[in-house]
Design an enzyme around this catalytic site. Sequence first.
Site, PDB file in Angstrom:
ATOM      1  N   ARG A  99       0.801  -1.253   0.141  1.00  0.00           N
ATOM      2  CA  ARG A  99       0.058   0.104   0.189  1.00  0.00           C
ATOM      3  C   ARG A  99       1.119   1.157  -0.146  1.00  0.00           C
ATOM      4  NH1 ARG A  99      -4.079   0.183  -2.291  1.00  0.00           N
ATOM      5  NH2 ARG A  99      -2.983   2.002  -3.228  1.00  0.00           N
ATOM      6  N   LYS A 134       2.305  24.656  -3.446  1.00  0.00           N
ATOM      7  CA  LYS A 134       1.097  24.021  -3.026  1.00  0.00           C
ATOM      8  C   LYS A 134       0.838  22.455  -3.091  1.00  0.00           C
ATOM      9  CE  LYS A 134      -1.117  28.017  -4.662  1.00  0.00           C
ATOM     10  NZ  LYS A 134      -2.247  28.840  -5.534  1.00  0.00           N
ATOM     11  N   LYS A 166       6.409  38.603  -2.579  1.00  0.00           N
ATOM     12  CA  LYS A 166       5.062  38.645  -2.929  1.00  0.00           C
ATOM     13  C   LYS A 166       4.520  39.658  -2.284  1.00  0.00           C
ATOM     14  CE  LYS A 166       3.307  34.809  -4.110  1.00  0.00           C
ATOM     15  NZ  LYS A 166       2.407  33.323  -4.046  1.00  0.00           N
ATOM     16  N   GLU A 199       7.173  39.713  -7.324  1.00  0.00           N
ATOM     17  CA  GLU A 199       5.931  39.790  -7.873  1.00  0.00           C
ATOM     18  C   GLU A 199       5.405  41.013  -8.440  1.00  0.00           C
ATOM     19  OE1 GLU A 199       1.637  39.300  -5.574  1.00  0.00           O
ATOM     20  OE2 GLU A 199       2.408  37.197  -6.123  1.00  0.00           O
ATOM     21  N   ASP A 221       1.542  38.648 -11.913  1.00  0.00           N
ATOM     22  CA  ASP A 221       0.521  37.679 -11.061  1.00  0.00           C
ATOM     23  C   ASP A 221      -0.970  38.223 -11.452  1.00  0.00           C
ATOM     24  OD1 ASP A 221      -0.536  36.200  -8.872  1.00  0.00           O
ATOM     25  OD2 ASP A 221      -1.002  38.343  -7.941  1.00  0.00           O
TER      26      ASP A 221
END
Length: 282
Positions: A99, A134, A166, A199, A221
């Site tokens: 598994r 992410k 950012k 950014e 962005d």
Amino acid sequence: MKNREELIDMLLDLAFAEDIGDGDHTTLSTIPADAMGRSRLLIKAPGILSGVDVAIETLKRVYPSIKVETFIHDGAEVKPGDVAFIAEGPVRSLLVAERTLLNIMQRMSGVATMTRKYQDELKGLHTKVLDTRKTTPGMRILEKQGVKDGGGENHRMGLYDMILIKDNHIDFAGGIENAVKRAIDYCRKNGKNLKIEVEARSLDDVRKLSEMEGVDRIMFDNFTPEQTREAVKIVAGRKETESSGGITIDNLRQYGEAGVDYISVGALTHSVKGLDMSFKAC
């Protein structure tokens, strides 16, 4: 900072701890300790294979002397009925590892398959698709390997190997100029040789950044394809360029045709369906 091998060891420690507990009692109660056998990794859906090497490490964690014959390697296209590898050893070990190795390979292969789909949309262009942070906690290094196996490229691995300024950094620092200056000073004072990406939220930001020393890449962005084309003209090859935000498989090529160097897509790792496969006795 942990290296790849250390991170995989930690991942396998956790994976086996949550799966095995104090023992695989089904296997222990039904399979004799001296029983030997063979299992094959059978592909059940079309896609891109990833995770073979990690699967072998997983098997060896359970039984170091296990024998594995590999037929298909990471990055290869696969179809239903293909056999990636055959493992031979104690049946108990094959069943205990089953598994965990499938969970890893299905996830990595799903990422690789998704990445290939996106990169294929950019055929004929110089633009490369990038992953993001992410990722599934604890599996980042493997999911990013899946991106590479699918033909994409990795962005930064974490917060430690690149500076990415950012919107929140800019706002808290009091503007782009302050944020960039502080980042450059920080790297100089601490002996860090890190690329700096910033950014941009508007074409005015792009104009500022294109003139700034020390900025290696500008991220556009949530720009439209038309705005992106204009931003690329402003930068005129002086910095690397990247598009991010609101980009899907349906509009990906429009951004590539606008001339950016990179397009970052969170969906490569956060919206993936695992590639169907099984580990069956043979």
